[in-house]
Design an enzyme around this catalytic site. Structure first.
Site, PDB file in Angstrom:
ATOM      1  N   HIS A  45     -27.087 -17.985  30.210  1.00 18.52           N
ATOM      2  CA  HIS A  45     -27.790 -16.807  29.702  1.00 18.52           C
ATOM      3  C   HIS A  45     -27.356 -16.544  28.261  1.00 18.52           C
ATOM      4  O   HIS A  45     -26.345 -17.099  27.808  1.00 18.52           O
ATOM      5  CB  HIS A  45     -27.451 -15.574  30.560  1.00 18.52           C
ATOM      6  CG  HIS A  45     -25.996 -15.223  30.495  1.00 18.52           C
ATOM      7  ND1 HIS A  45     -25.069 -15.729  31.379  1.00 18.52           N
ATOM      8  CD2 HIS A  45     -25.290 -14.465  29.623  1.00 18.52           C
ATOM      9  CE1 HIS A  45     -23.866 -15.290  31.054  1.00 18.52           C
ATOM     10  NE2 HIS A  45     -23.969 -14.512  29.987  1.00 18.52           N
ATOM     11  N   HIS A 134     -25.919 -16.809  21.756  1.00 22.56           N
ATOM     12  CA  HIS A 134     -25.520 -18.156  22.188  1.00 22.56           C
ATOM     13  C   HIS A 134     -25.525 -18.222  23.717  1.00 22.56           C
ATOM     14  O   HIS A 134     -25.493 -17.190  24.391  1.00 22.56           O
ATOM     15  CB  HIS A 134     -24.109 -18.476  21.673  1.00 22.56           C
ATOM     16  CG  HIS A 134     -23.061 -17.596  22.290  1.00 22.56           C
ATOM     17  ND1 HIS A 134     -22.749 -16.345  21.797  1.00 22.56           N
ATOM     18  CD2 HIS A 134     -22.278 -17.761  23.392  1.00 22.56           C
ATOM     19  CE1 HIS A 134     -21.833 -15.796  22.555  1.00 22.56           C
ATOM     20  NE2 HIS A 134     -21.523 -16.631  23.548  1.00 22.56           N
TER      21      HIS A 134
END
Ligand code: ATP
Ligand code: MG
Length: 198
Positions: A45, A134
């Protein structure tokens, strides 16, 4: 009366084909560096806001603000590309290995700042560090020896894992278990679905 705490964060989930491509790429390196703590691919995620352990009252306020506030409804679905690898704080002394965002990231930055404002209004502590979108792929335990060759190969062979359309964000519960963290969606918050509006 005690107010129980819940560990949670708000994130962007990956499109399934992108998740699968990333997972297949990562699978090449996993056996070469078993000393790293590799994230399971179903847990990939992009964190927008890490809330930490907060009272349920704060969680409900945040959920309510994201669900009924106007800010998220003003955002329309946008394409996001996953591309390139990096390390925090850097490849010389990496603690976290990650996959990054390709191209411009201003749309995801904007969503993150909407979420940050909603969180602060709900009584959650403001993030002091700058936001770097990220996907965490692996963590390097402090005692692990650095798999320098693997890092170099990852760096050299990374490319783009493709694009998907981001149309919602997820409020996620995190439980830190001995076998690793378990993430459970609390709610999925959709952006505006009014595709006609300019
Ligand atoms: P572990 O703590 O066992 O390594 P984890 O980091 O995956 O597990 P959490 O600590 O609950 O689980 O974090 C959930 C998400 O929030 C992860 O994507 C993590 O990288 C991110 N995160 C954790 N702490 C922070 C922080 N202080 N600031 C920003 N993001 C964070
Ligand atoms: Mg953590």
């Amino acid at each position: 009366m005690t107010d129980d705490l819940v560990r949670c964060f708000v994130c962007v989930e990956l499109g399934q084909p992108v998740r699968e491509r990333l997972s297949r790429w990562v699978a090449r390196f996993r056996p070469m560096a078993p000393e790293l703590r590799w994230v399971r691919d179903d847990a990939y995620h992009i964190t927008l806001k890490f809330c930490g352990e907060i009272p349920y009252t704060h969680l409900y306020k945040l959920e309510n603000a994201l669900e009924h506030g106007l800010s998220l409804k003003r955002i329309r679905a946008f394409p996001l590309e996953l591309a390139g690898v990096g390390a925090f704080p850097g490849f010389r002394q990496p603690r976290v290995l990650w996959a990054g965002i390709g191209g411009e990231d201003y749309q995801v930055q904007r969503v993150a700042s909407v979420v940050e404002s909603a969180a602060v209004a709900a009584g959650i502590e403001r993030e002091k560090r700058p936001f770097h979108p990220h996907v965490t792929l692996a963590r390097v335990p402090p005692t692990a020896e650095l798999p320098v060759g693997v890092l170099r190969e990852m760096n050299n062979s990374s490319g783009s894992w493709g694009e998907w359309s981001v149309s919602s964000i997820t409020l996620m519960r995190s439980e830190l278990l001995p076998e690793g963290p378990r993430y459970t969606p609390i709610s999925i918050l959709e952006f505006s679905n009014d595709l006609e509006v300019q």
